[in-house]
Design a protein around this motif. Structure first.
Motif, mmCIF file in Angstrom:
data_model
loop_
_atom_site.group_PDB
_atom_site.id
_atom_site.type_symbol
_atom_site.label_atom_id
_atom_site.label_comp_id
_atom_site.label_asym_id
_atom_site.label_seq_id
_atom_site.Cartn_x
_atom_site.Cartn_y
_atom_site.Cartn_z
ATOM 1 N N LYS A 188 15.560 20.294 25.591
ATOM 2 C CA LYS A 188 14.149 19.428 25.037
ATOM 3 C C LYS A 188 13.762 18.267 26.119
ATOM 4 N N SER A 210 15.490 25.311 19.498
ATOM 5 C CA SER A 210 16.958 25.155 19.211
ATOM 6 C C SER A 210 17.522 26.684 19.679
ATOM 7 N N ILE A 228 11.387 20.195 19.062
ATOM 8 C CA ILE A 228 12.490 20.165 18.218
ATOM 9 C C ILE A 228 13.489 20.905 18.694
ATOM 10 N N GLY A 229 14.740 20.597 18.588
ATOM 11 C CA GLY A 229 15.907 21.533 18.835
ATOM 12 C C GLY A 229 17.178 20.809 18.711
ATOM 13 N N THR A 265 14.062 18.368 12.251
ATOM 14 C CA THR A 265 12.819 19.251 11.779
ATOM 15 C C THR A 265 12.069 18.129 10.755
ATOM 16 N N ASP A 271 10.165 24.614 18.025
ATOM 17 C CA ASP A 271 11.474 24.481 17.732
ATOM 18 C C ASP A 271 12.140 25.382 18.715
#
Length: 247
Positions: A109, A230, A102-103, A199, A228
């Protein structure tokens, strides 16, 4: 028959192309016959391995070649380092575990997913890379040709499937259902890497159905590696700044 004809029949491509030069070199160096044969066969094996890697990378359909060695871990939280180390052993493939990356856009990613896929190809694994929007198109085309079951069987045989860009395009009811069915059939048969900008609590924006969304998350996230990654600054923005500074 001579060496050239025999090597062609046996599909020994390295020997077929190079036996004259190899024999000449062996004579000049007075190489032991046993050592000569051992080294010649080893070169044949190495070429087959290299050709196998090239084929697997081609069949994987990566949009671009990215390597784990070029993935800058220092840009991510220290807590991810142990997770990166574990994933890069590729044990998750043998265990048929999933990864969900996730990002934010430009977080890296896709680079990391392709890097894992490239390493898997090098280590003899079969890999498929496909963006989720393109996957939906392929599924619809297979459905129109009454070839959906054949597509599913092929999809299930890969050691690793990388699904890129989940969340950038939402689907209609039919698209959601065939994607859910495809992924449900593959679950437990092989690993999946999903890259997404959303998300889990926002996946309903894609699938438009709370029950289907819940079932999808339940299957894909079960015993999965969820990261994640991000970042506040896109790697593309960083590269653009670097490019401008070095023009």
């Amino acid at each position: 028959m001579n060496i050239k004809e025999n090597s062609k029949i046996l599909k020994l491509s390295y020997i077929f192309k190079n036996y004259e030069e190899e024999i000449k070199e062996a004579r000049q160096t007075k190489k032991d016959v046993g050592i000569f044969l051992d080294e010649l066969l080893e070169k044949e094996i190495n070429q087959r391995k290299e050709n196998g890697v090239k084929k697997r990378i081609t069949y994987a359909k990566f949009p671009i070649k990215k390597y784990l060695e070029d993935f800058d871990r220092k840009k991510y939280k220290a807590e991810f380092i142990k997770e990166f180390d574990e994933l890069e052993t590729l044990e998750f493939i043998d265990k048929k575990e999933n990864i969900i990356l996730i990002g934010t856009p430009g977080a890296g990613k896709t680079h990391y997913a392709i890097g894992l896929g490239m390493k898997a190809c090098i280590e003899g694994k079969s890999v498929l890379f496909v963006s989720v929007p393109n996957l939906i198109i392929e599924l619809r085309e297979a459905l129109s040709r009454s070839a959906l079951n054949a597509y599913k069987r092929k999809f299930e045989k890969y050691d690793l499937v990388i699904l890129d860009e989940l969340g950038y395009v939402s689907f209609d009811k039919e698209g959601c259902e065939i994607l859910f069915n495809l992924l449900s059939n593959r679950n437990d048969k092989g690993s999946i890497i999903i890259t997404t900008n959303l998300t889990f609590d926002r996946w309903e924006e894609i699938f438009k159905d709370a029950m289907l969304t819940g079932a999808m998350v339940d299957r894909l996230a079960y015993k999965a590696h969820i990261l994640d990654i991000s970042r506040d600054v896109s790697h593309r923005y960083e590269e653009t700044l670097f490019w401008k500074e070095n023009k």
